[in-house]
Design a protein around this motif. Sequence first.
Motif, PDB file in Angstrom:
ATOM      1  N   LEU A   1     -47.719  21.751  60.886  1.00  0.00           N
ATOM      2  CA  LEU A   1     -48.884  21.203  61.580  1.00  0.00           C
ATOM      3  C   LEU A   1     -48.627  21.401  63.063  1.00  0.00           C
ATOM      4  N   SER A   2     -49.627  21.913  63.781  1.00  0.00           N
ATOM      5  CA  SER A   2     -49.425  22.267  65.180  1.00  0.00           C
ATOM      6  C   SER A   2     -50.596  21.846  66.050  1.00  0.00           C
ATOM      7  N   SER A   3     -50.281  21.495  67.282  1.00  0.00           N
ATOM      8  CA  SER A   3     -51.301  21.251  68.292  1.00  0.00           C
ATOM      9  C   SER A   3     -51.052  22.226  69.433  1.00  0.00           C
ATOM     10  N   GLY A   4     -51.862  22.133  70.461  1.00  0.00           N
ATOM     11  CA  GLY A   4     -51.651  22.963  71.646  1.00  0.00           C
ATOM     12  C   GLY A   4     -51.815  24.445  71.374  1.00  0.00           C
ATOM     13  N   PRO A   5     -51.009  25.288  72.014  1.00  0.00           N
ATOM     14  CA  PRO A   5     -51.169  26.743  71.904  1.00  0.00           C
ATOM     15  C   PRO A   5     -51.073  27.267  70.471  1.00  0.00           C
ATOM     16  N   HIS A   6     -50.244  26.652  69.649  1.00  0.00           N
ATOM     17  CA  HIS A   6     -50.120  27.108  68.260  1.00  0.00           C
ATOM     18  C   HIS A   6     -51.428  26.900  67.508  1.00  0.00           C
ATOM     19  N   CYS A   7     -52.109  25.817  67.797  1.00  0.00           N
ATOM     20  CA  CYS A   7     -53.397  25.521  67.170  1.00  0.00           C
ATOM     21  C   CYS A   7     -54.499  26.407  67.734  1.00  0.00           C
ATOM     22  N   GLU A   8     -54.454  26.641  69.020  1.00  0.00           N
ATOM     23  CA  GLU A   8     -55.522  27.387  69.681  1.00  0.00           C
ATOM     24  C   GLU A   8     -55.635  28.826  69.200  1.00  0.00           C
ATOM     25  N   LYS A   9     -54.571  29.350  68.560  1.00  0.00           N
ATOM     26  CA  LYS A   9     -54.652  30.689  67.983  1.00  0.00           C
ATOM     27  C   LYS A   9     -55.713  30.763  66.887  1.00  0.00           C
TER      28      LYS A   9
END
Length: 167
Positions: free
Chosen positions: A62-70
């Motif tokens: 589960l990721s937030s920030g740049p990892h999610c924005e991909k």
Amino acid sequence: MTTRLVPLSAHHEAALLALTLPPEQRPFTTHPADLLPDLRGDPQRRGVTILDGDEVAGLFALSSGPHCEKCLSEPDPHAVAVSSLSIDTSRQGRGVGTAAMRQLPSLVPSLFPEARRVVLVVNQRNPAARRVYEKAGFTVTGERQGPVGAQWVMTLALAWPPGPGSA
């Protein structure tokens, strides 16, 4: 057996390293041996172990920030991304992945309190994965190009504010 999601711990690592994936799935996910080093020390990514009964059955991030924005066409501070879902070959086709994804609405708010949606991408050559996510309530909300071809962007809305038992 009962499927449960628990935060990744060092206790799970040996079983995760022994996890096997069918060869046809390798282009679409990341084996835990390759994912575990990326999770260490990254406060915006959390590893989640999937247990089938008391046995390790899989892993995802589960990721937030740049990892999610991909996964998104524009930044969204209220989105959390699921990535690198891996279920051991011996547990596939038994509902373990679907059961795990159905538990996201109760897990995600405890790890990412500001989350209002969960997003992910699925390669269009992987319809079995899309079915797992659809059974768990995700819907296709877009398309994009990924490293190995066209992908569906899928979204699961979370109840807001989170209900009792989600924290």
